[in-house]
Design a protein around this motif. Sequence first.
Motif, short mmCIF file in Angstrom:
data_model
loop_
_atom_site.label_atom_id
_atom_site.label_comp_id
_atom_site.label_asym_id
_atom_site.label_seq_id
_atom_site.Cartn_x
_atom_site.Cartn_y
_atom_site.Cartn_z
N THR A 126 0.22 -4.04 -9.57
CA THR A 126 0.46 -3.31 -8.33
C THR A 126 1.90 -3.47 -7.86
O THR A 126 2.55 -2.49 -7.48
CB THR A 126 -0.51 -3.78 -7.22
OG1 THR A 126 -1.85 -3.60 -7.68
CG2 THR A 126 -0.31 -3.00 -5.94
N VAL A 182 3.66 -7.62 -2.51
CA VAL A 182 2.23 -7.71 -2.77
C VAL A 182 1.89 -9.20 -2.71
O VAL A 182 2.32 -9.98 -3.55
CB VAL A 182 1.87 -7.10 -4.14
CG1 VAL A 182 0.37 -7.21 -4.39
CG2 VAL A 182 2.32 -5.64 -4.21
N LYS A 201 -9.32 -5.65 -2.48
CA LYS A 201 -8.42 -5.60 -1.33
C LYS A 201 -7.09 -6.17 -1.77
O LYS A 201 -7.02 -7.30 -2.27
CB LYS A 201 -8.97 -6.43 -0.16
CG LYS A 201 -10.23 -5.87 0.44
CD LYS A 201 -10.72 -6.77 1.56
CE LYS A 201 -12.05 -6.29 2.09
NZ LYS A 201 -12.58 -7.22 3.09
N ILE A 248 -0.72 -6.66 1.51
CA ILE A 248 0.65 -6.17 1.46
C ILE A 248 1.42 -6.71 2.66
O ILE A 248 0.94 -6.65 3.79
CB ILE A 248 0.68 -4.62 1.51
CG1 ILE A 248 -0.09 -4.02 0.35
CG2 ILE A 248 2.10 -4.09 1.57
CD1 ILE A 248 0.56 -4.21 -1.00
N MET A 251 2.16 1.79 4.96
CA MET A 251 0.71 1.68 4.72
C MET A 251 0.11 3.05 4.44
O MET A 251 -0.75 3.19 3.56
CB MET A 251 0.01 1.00 5.90
CG MET A 251 0.32 -0.48 6.02
SD MET A 251 -0.09 -1.45 4.56
CE MET A 251 -1.87 -1.42 4.62
N LEU A 274 1.11 3.98 0.87
CA LEU A 274 0.35 3.22 -0.12
C LEU A 274 -1.09 3.71 -0.21
O LEU A 274 -1.66 3.79 -1.30
CB LEU A 274 0.38 1.73 0.21
CG LEU A 274 1.72 1.03 -0.01
CD1 LEU A 274 1.69 -0.38 0.54
CD2 LEU A 274 2.09 1.02 -1.49
N THR A 275 -1.67 4.04 0.94
CA THR A 275 -3.04 4.56 0.94
C THR A 275 -3.11 5.87 0.16
O THR A 275 -4.05 6.09 -0.61
CB THR A 275 -3.53 4.75 2.39
OG1 THR A 275 -3.48 3.47 3.05
CG2 THR A 275 -4.96 5.26 2.42
N ALA A 289 -3.01 5.19 -3.61
CA ALA A 289 -4.02 4.27 -4.13
C ALA A 289 -4.63 4.77 -5.44
O ALA A 289 -4.87 3.98 -6.35
CB ALA A 289 -5.10 4.02 -3.08
N PHE A 293 -5.68 -1.20 0.69
CA PHE A 293 -4.52 -2.00 1.08
C PHE A 293 -4.75 -2.59 2.47
O PHE A 293 -5.16 -1.89 3.38
CB PHE A 293 -3.24 -1.17 1.06
CG PHE A 293 -2.84 -0.77 -0.33
CD1 PHE A 293 -2.23 -1.67 -1.17
CD2 PHE A 293 -3.12 0.49 -0.80
CE1 PHE A 293 -1.88 -1.31 -2.46
CE2 PHE A 293 -2.77 0.86 -2.09
CZ PHE A 293 -2.15 -0.05 -2.92
#
Length: 113
Positions: free
Chosen positions: A16, A35, A48, A51, A64, A67-68, A71, A92
Motif C-alpha cells: 500500500t 501508512v 483496515k 493512514i 482520505m 484514498l477512498t 481503494a 482507510f
Amino acid sequence: MKTRMIRINDEITRVTADVIRSELSDPRIGSVVSVMGAETTSDLKYCKIRISIFGGEDQQKETMEGLTRAAGFIRRRIAETINLRQTPEITFIYDDSIEHGMRMRKLIDDVNK
C-alpha cells in the motif's frame, strides 16, 4: 497462524505504501502520507489500513477522500503482488498517533523549561 497474519499485514502495509508513493496520481493525495499499519481479519475478508497525514484538516480530508476513491486500484495491486486466496476489502482509517506524540512531546518540553 498468528505469525502468518502478521506477515500478511506487514506485506499489505508495504504494498500500500509503495502504491501510494509511486503509482497514484490523484492531486488530492498529498505527498506526506504514511501508512502506519494494516489490520486484516482472520478470514481475509476485510482490512483496515491506518493512514497518517501531515497537513491541515482540509488536506487530511481531501487525502482520505482520494484514498477512498483509489481503494479498488490499491486492492487490485495488492492482489497482483501478494499471493492470497482472496484479497480483503480495504478501508482507510485516519491515524493521529504521530500528531498526538508531537503534542505530548511539546507538553513535556514545556514542563521541563
